[in-house]
Design a protein around this motif. Structure first.
Motif, mmCIF file in Angstrom:
data_model
loop_
_atom_site.group_PDB
_atom_site.id
_atom_site.type_symbol
_atom_site.label_atom_id
_atom_site.label_comp_id
_atom_site.label_asym_id
_atom_site.label_seq_id
_atom_site.Cartn_x
_atom_site.Cartn_y
_atom_site.Cartn_z
ATOM 1 N N LYS A 382 11.772 12.497 -15.468
ATOM 2 C CA LYS A 382 10.609 12.882 -16.134
ATOM 3 C C LYS A 382 10.200 11.967 -17.125
ATOM 4 C CE LYS A 382 10.524 16.408 -13.173
ATOM 5 N NZ LYS A 382 9.643 16.116 -12.111
ATOM 6 N N ASN A 383 10.878 11.454 -18.151
ATOM 7 C CA ASN A 383 10.503 10.558 -19.217
ATOM 8 C C ASN A 383 10.301 9.362 -18.684
ATOM 9 O OD1 ASN A 383 11.593 8.282 -21.027
ATOM 10 N ND2 ASN A 383 11.655 10.415 -22.481
ATOM 11 N N ILE A 384 9.087 8.729 -19.345
ATOM 12 C CA ILE A 384 8.366 7.587 -18.759
ATOM 13 C C ILE A 384 9.360 6.342 -18.985
ATOM 14 C CG2 ILE A 384 6.489 5.850 -19.270
ATOM 15 C CD1 ILE A 384 4.641 8.149 -19.883
ATOM 16 N N LEU A 385 10.133 6.361 -19.971
ATOM 17 C CA LEU A 385 10.928 5.147 -20.249
ATOM 18 C C LEU A 385 12.272 5.246 -19.257
ATOM 19 C CD1 LEU A 385 11.114 5.069 -24.372
ATOM 20 C CD2 LEU A 385 10.065 3.462 -22.689
ATOM 21 N N LEU A 386 12.705 6.298 -19.212
ATOM 22 C CA LEU A 386 13.775 6.425 -18.122
ATOM 23 C C LEU A 386 13.622 5.855 -16.806
ATOM 24 C CD1 LEU A 386 15.735 9.800 -19.056
ATOM 25 C CD2 LEU A 386 16.798 7.478 -18.960
ATOM 26 N N ASP A 387 12.012 6.506 -16.546
ATOM 27 C CA ASP A 387 11.413 6.152 -15.137
ATOM 28 C C ASP A 387 11.483 4.743 -14.991
ATOM 29 O OD1 ASP A 387 10.230 7.135 -12.532
ATOM 30 O OD2 ASP A 387 8.578 5.915 -13.501
ATOM 31 N N LYS A 388 10.997 3.830 -15.999
ATOM 32 C CA LYS A 388 10.682 2.460 -15.930
ATOM 33 C C LYS A 388 12.084 1.848 -16.007
ATOM 34 C CE LYS A 388 6.032 2.151 -16.436
ATOM 35 N NZ LYS A 388 5.295 1.874 -15.361
ATOM 36 N N ALA A 389 13.229 2.355 -16.767
ATOM 37 C CA ALA A 389 14.555 1.657 -16.571
ATOM 38 C C ALA A 389 15.222 2.000 -15.129
ATOM 39 C CB ALA A 389 15.298 2.599 -17.573
#
Length: 703
Positions: A382-389
């Motif tokens: 759900k977290n944008i940074l985690l999604d990009k990573a």
């Protein structure tokens, strides 16, 4: 299911017979007269069948047209390869030439290396045309430093066929250059060549190469130097001349080497930057069309500046299709675009199929397109940074799935922390390219360019620190992995079977995968067992210092002096592949210069070395490399198997023949040329079996 997926990609199916034709011609001769007849016959039959009979025949016989088309493409692959690999063997017999520089020059420590296309050569007072590519090393002086792409020179020299050193399992430099259609080289001293004209090359290439030089000067003018300049030059312009061995090792071990080789990643970043800058041109069809033209021109100009490597060419062709598709409102099939780009590259450069860069590029992009979406869907953070990573990690995993069999086959190592490296390296590469573009745009504004160069330099410093840190982690790289070509193919079939098992849920793929695992394990272990039980004695082709090697099971001892022992680059180049292919677990260096000063035996593994005498199992060897041999006397001949002459030997063959009863006399590569000629002449007169390492390659005795 798998067959249905393939049927959706028509051009992907059509390129297969074309590729098979190229591979067939590379490995087997095919007379041109039969090729012309075969290709013409197939084309005529295909046209007749297509125009007159195809509509009338049963739908179930449509395969006939497909078969004829496949055969036509197969022979087309043979034909384009034949055309590209034709060589004028007569040119090497001449000694007067006119040639044109077809690549930017490379400056080495003592010479200027140029790639030249021979335009004409003189034979029997007649000038003949030619298109042979050659390598020339020109002595470094004030004139040779001014040579540039497109220059036309005339010179007087004798060409030599490119040869390997003949050391076991060494890098096949001859084959590497043959795959680039280069077979000869020479050296030009001062006064043996003359510049005829400048700027006789392709105008577009010349402009691109000159711009590359100017961009490098801009980097230097903004106080970017050292490793930071080397990384920037490689990452943005494809110039690797400034990379130190330490930096290359660090990036290779950590798994970041791919960002230093300009590839589809870099072309994609340039596309994203330009597309963002031209956002205002998306309002209507005319502006979209103009935007598409601008994007394509800039992408291809970037490809030219960086040297048109297979990966850059592939990405440029694919992006061109995507840009045209977006401008026209259509979305072309990604797999078809990949197939078309490969076809176009191979149509003009069929030998590119043998280049490691071509193989890695296409295996990576195919794996990313197929596997990345499926891997990405396994987790939905759900977290944008985690999604990009996670998206970046999915790309890294997909690329590794596609490339690791080829990477291990050629480079014998696997970067354990590639996923961590790419989380840092790919965003850093994007930032560096964006900042580099900004620096070049605002170069004339001192204050702004200083800001860009500051952030650019520190981004590279952080990237270098990260790769070095990862390199030093425990088990950062798994080295000396040995796969044969057949085992590499089995690995790809295994990857395909496992993928189809997971995504199609068909149990038959489990049986295929299990069978392939068995084949792989059996094949690898047979090679390991066969290699382990064999013993070897080697006299390497090493010009700087004598080097010998003894293999016993999985142990390897290198007998050499301090000069070679301290030179890590030489030891790596000479021994790395040998240790890998022969499944060596332990290797050690035995210093011959220290042992000679001792009077007792030196034991290393299963052999003994005392002064000039080596004994390994039943093999007896005498090493003659100093003047002590002149003082030796014996009432009877001493029995030995091999006598090795090395640098420092000062006697003659007749004296050797009086003292020793031996099978083979070995001249290592350190013997001076004048002495070598005398020894070979005397051996011929005395009917002595001689092995000249300098000419015949390493002396290898295996049992």
């Amino acid at each position: 299911m798998f067959i249905k997926e393939i049927r959706k990609i028509p051009f992907f199916r059509l390129i297969l017979p074309f590729v098979l034709g190229i591979i067939y011609k590379i490995n087997y001769p095919f007379p041109i007269k039969y090729l012309s007849i075969a290709l013409l016959s197939i084309i005529v039959i295909t046209l007749i069948y297509g125009f007159y009979y195809n509509r009338k025949l049963d739908y179930h016989k449509r395969w006939i047209m497909g078969f004829l088309l496949y055969i036509s493409l197969f022979f087309t692959g043979i034909l384009v390869t034949f055309i590209q690999t034709q060589n004028d063997k007569q040119f090497s017999e001449s000694n007067i030439f006119i040639g044109r520089l077809i690549e930017p020059v490379k400056e080495t420590e003592k010479s200027i290396k140029i790639i030249l296309e021979i335009k004409e050569y003189q034979t029997d007072s007649v000038w003949k045309s030619c298109t042979e590519k050659v390598i020339i090393y020109v002595k470094k002086d004030s004139l040779s430093k001014l040579l540039a792409y497109g220059d036309l020179i005339t010179f007087n020299s004798r060409f030599k066929a490119i040869q390997n050193y003949g050391n076991p399992d060494e890098f096949d430099y001859k084959k590497y250059l043959a795959n680039k259609n280069i077979h000869f080289q020479t050296y030009l001293n001062t006064g043996h060549w003359k510049l005829i004209a400048n700027n006789k090359g392709n105008v577009v290439y010349a402009t691109a190469y000159n711009l590359r030089i100017k961009l490098l000067k801009i980097y230097k003018a903004n106080n970017i130097s050292g490793d930071e300049f080397a990384i920037l030059a490689a990452l943005t312009l494809g110039v690797k001349d400034y990379l130190s061995p330490e930096i290359m090792q660090s990036y290779s071990t950590s798994g970041a080497m791919h960002i230093l080789a300009v590839s589809g990643l870099h072309v994609g970043i340039i596309y994203l930057i330009l597309n963002s800058m031209l956002f205002f041109m998306r309002k209507n069809k005319i502006l979209k069309f103009i935007q598409a033209i601008i994007l394509i021109i800039f992408i291809w100009f970037f490809a030219l500046i960086t040297g048109l490597s297979p990966s850059v060419t592939r990405a440029s062709i694919m992006l061109s299709f995507i840009i045209i598709g977006n401008a026209s409102g259509r979305r072309p099939s990604v797999f078809n675009s990949i197939a078309v780009s490969a076809f176009l590259i191979l149509l003009f450069k069929p030998l590119a199929i043998l280049h490691v860069g071509f193989q890695l590029s296409y295996s990576a992009v195919l794996a990313i397109v197929y596997f990345q979406p499926k891997i990405y869907r396994l987790w939905n953070p759900k977290n944008i940074l985690l999604d990009k990573a996670w998206a970046l990690t999915a790309v890294s995993i997909a690329a590794q799935i596609g490339t690791f069999p080829i990477s291990i086959f050629y480079f014998h190592q696997f970067p354990s922390y590639f996923f961590i490296t790419n989380l840092i390296a790919i965003p850093a590469a994007y930032i560096i390219i964006v900042l580099a573009v900004g620096l070049l745009i605002f170069n004339f504004f001192s204050l702004i360019s200083d800001i860009f160069s500051f952030f650019l330099e520190w981004t590279i410093i952080i990237l270098n620190f990260s790769t070095t840190w990862i390199e030093k982690l425990p088990l950062a790289s798994i080295n000396h992995i040995s796969y044969s070509f057949i085992e590499t193919l089995i690995l790809y079939l295994l990857i395909t079977s496992i993928a189809l098992l997971i995504f199609n849920q068909n149990k038959k793929w489990f049986i295929y995968a299990f069978t392939l695992v068995l084949f792989f394990v059996v094949s690898n272990n047979i090679r390991r067992i066969n290699s382990t039980k064999r013993s070897m004695f080697i006299v390497f082709n090493s010009k700087s210092t004598p080097v010998m090697g003894i293999k016993s099971h999985q142990n390897f001892s290198i007998i050499t002096d301090s000069t070679f022992a301290k030179n890590k680059k030489s030891t790596k180049y000479l021994l790395d592949n040998l240790l890998t292919y022969k499944f060596i677990k332990d290797s050690s260096i035995v210093r011959s210069d220290l042992i000679e000063k001792q009077t007792k035996y030196h034991k290393s593994g299963s052999f003994f070395f005392q002064n000039y005498y080596i004994k390994y199992k039943d093999l007896k060897i005498v090493l003659l490399n100093n003047e002590r041999f002149n003082e030796m006397e014996s009432p009877t001949k001493l029995n030995t198997d091999i006598v090795i002459l090395s640098k420092g030997f000062s006697s003659n063959v007749e004296q050797i023949n009086k003292l020793f009863a031996f099978e083979t006399l070995v001249l290592d590569a350190t013997i001076p040329y004048w002495q070598e000629k005398t020894i070979l002449r005397d051996c011929g007169a005395l009917n002595i079996n001689v092995h000249n390492v300098k000419e015949s390659g390493a002396y290898i005795r295996e049992w």
